[in-house]
Write an enzyme that holds these catalytic residues in place. Structure first.
Site, short mmCIF file in Angstrom:
data_model
loop_
_atom_site.label_atom_id
_atom_site.label_comp_id
_atom_site.label_asym_id
_atom_site.label_seq_id
_atom_site.Cartn_x
_atom_site.Cartn_y
_atom_site.Cartn_z
CG ASP A 27 5.66 3.85 1.92
OD1 ASP A 27 5.62 4.39 2.93
OD2 ASP A 27 4.54 3.48 1.07
CE LYS A 67 -0.08 6.18 7.51
NZ LYS A 67 -1.41 6.25 7.82
CG PHE A 70 -1.83 1.31 1.20
CD1 PHE A 70 -2.91 1.35 0.37
CD2 PHE A 70 -1.46 2.17 2.06
CE1 PHE A 70 -3.56 2.60 0.25
CE2 PHE A 70 -2.31 3.43 1.98
CZ PHE A 70 -3.39 3.66 1.28
C1 LIG Z 1 2.94 2.43 3.98
C2 LIG Z 1 1.91 3.63 3.49
N1 LIG Z 1 2.12 4.31 2.33
C3 LIG Z 1 1.58 5.26 1.91
C4 LIG Z 1 0.45 5.83 2.61
C5 LIG Z 1 -0.40 6.94 2.02
O1 LIG Z 1 -0.44 7.96 3.31
P1 LIG Z 1 -1.65 9.00 2.99
O2 LIG Z 1 -2.73 8.68 3.43
O3 LIG Z 1 -0.89 10.25 4.04
O4 LIG Z 1 -1.36 9.78 1.56
C6 LIG Z 1 -0.01 5.02 3.88
C7 LIG Z 1 -1.35 5.45 4.71
O5 LIG Z 1 -1.78 4.45 5.43
C8 LIG Z 1 0.94 4.01 4.12
O6 LIG Z 1 0.54 3.39 5.50
#
Ligand SMILES: Cc1ncc(COP(=O)(O)O)c(C=O)c1O
Length: 395
Positions: free
Chosen positions: A217, A246, A129
């Site tokens: 990520d 976050k 994700f």
């Molecule tokens: C691993 C990871 N990447 C990207 C995102 C996307 O972040 P955002 O919701 O701030 O766009 C998240 C959100 O949960 C995440 O857990």
């Protein structure tokens, strides 16, 4: 309050909060809830931390916004603090995790293009994700998130998660179009899936051998969540690109694409940008988060509290028939169930606890703040055990 004017993008639970303090939220009805979700890994220092509130108020009084067409000293100071905790060399600021990954994807493409690669391709994994924009759902491994949004972005090649051999195969068969690997050090949304020891080090080795960028990520795993500032530091692996968001903002929107070595200066004037990214307001708050986490030893606390919670959950739930596995690293914990329990989130919420249920409805994901004590640990364990026992007794 429900509103017909909100697009129904979320399946919302029927509770609204009006106040937060530490690990606790108070609803508009005056009910107290223990927050073991942290707005999905955001409020690691707890709600309304006095040092963050003070930084917010002071900077709001002084200066909220100026354009990136001017020097922004607050942004430079936050960049330095981020490089200090991550070992990265340069930083691009945006406003969310998805945007941070968008920046990483663009950076990798430009890196490839500069090398004369015609179709720069990024290796991504199943079940990943990376966000909800078109590029990040294309990079992500969820057909549910992709459905209806085609045509997706090309330029990704997918391998199973935690499978180094599959990445080596790509290296051998890719016509030299691959420019980077993008992975989560632990799969968060897919249910706290922790890869085998040596996975990130193995990826580092493959990337070095092929001159690919290793892009991690760490939007969920970063900022202390797993008991190190970044999860890759458990294996001593330094990526070329590191994305975060976050918890860095403690509730104000921020995203970061950090880079080092051959990735550090790929972006040049005019290649990427963001109106709000790294404005003085959010930069001061991000710096206050890092300073406060350092001053309070929050990263070490995440490791210590996480271990306590994991041990307690295993002791209490390990032999329960409904539970397949309790796994985690630091304060990122998954309780994997053998069955899908209807309305599980609501059942746990009814007992005054906020968690998340993910991984196809069978994994309780816990992301509590790094400030909880023994009483809260006990309450989390007792609540989950009680909800599972209650369900087992009635089937
Ligand atoms: C691993 C990871 N990447 C990207 C995102 C996307 O972040 P955002 O919701 O701030 O766009 C998240 C959100 O949960 C995440 O857990």
């Amino acid at each position: 309050m429900k509103s017909k004017h909100l697009m129904p993008t979320y399946g919302r639970l029927p509770v609204a909060f009006e106040r937060g303090e530490g690990a606790w939220l108070t609803s508009v009805d005056g009910e107290k809830y223990l927050d073991a979700l942290c707005g999905v890994a955001v409020t690691t220092l707890g709600h309304s931390h006095p040092a963050i509130v003070a930084a917010v108020k002071a900077q709001a009084d002084k200066l909220m916004h100026v354009s990136n067409w001017f020097e922004i000293p607050e942004q430079a100071q936050l960049a330095e603090a981020i490089c200090d905790i991550s070992g990265m060399e340069s930083v691009f600021f945006c406003n969310s995790g998805a945007e941070a990954n968008e920046a990483a994807i663009k950076l990798a493409r430009l890196y490839g293009s500069n090398k004369g690669i015609a179709k720069p391709t990024i290796v991504v994994t199943q079940d990943a994700f990376h966000g909800r924009t078109v590029a990040t759902i294309s990079a992500g491994g969820s057909s549910r998130h992709q459905a209806g949004f085609g045509p997706l972005l090309e330029g990704f090649t997918r391998v199973p998660y935690d499978d180094l051999e599959a990445v080596r195969q790509v290296a051998e068969n890719s016509d030299n179009q691959v420019v980077a690997v993008l992975v989560e050090p632990i799969l968060g949304e897919s249910g706290v899936i922790i890869p085998s020891e040596g996975y990130l080090a193995g990826l580092r080795e493959i990337c070095d051998k092929n001159e690919w960028l290793l892009m991690l990520d760490e939007i969920q795993t970063g900022m202390g969540r797993t008991g190190k500032w970044f999860a890759c530091q458990h294996e001593g692996v330094k990526p070329d690109v590191l994305t975060m968001a976050k918890a860095l903002g403690a509730g104000v929107p921020i995203g970061v694409c950090a880079a080092s070595g051959r990735a550090a200066n790929v972006f040049q004037p005019g290649t990427h940008g963001s109106t709000f990214g790294g404005g003085p307001f959010v930069s001061v708050v991000g710096k206050a988060v890092i300073d406060t986490m350092k001053a309070e030893g929050a990263v070490a606390s995440a490791a210590k509290i996480g271990e306590k919670l994991l041990v307690a959950l295993r002791a209490r739930l390990g032999d329960t028939e409904l539970v397949d596995q309790v796994r985690g690293l630091g304060l990122m914990i998954g309780v994997a169930l053998n069955v899908e329990i209807p309305n599980l989130l609501q059942r746990i919420l009814d007992q005054g606890l906020l968690v998340n249920v993910t991984g196809g409805g069978k994994i309780i994901r816990l992301l509590p703040p790094a400030i909880i004590g023994d009483a809260e640990i006990e309450q989390i364990v007792d609540t989950i055990a009680a909800v599972l026992d209650d369900f087992a007794a009635k089937v």
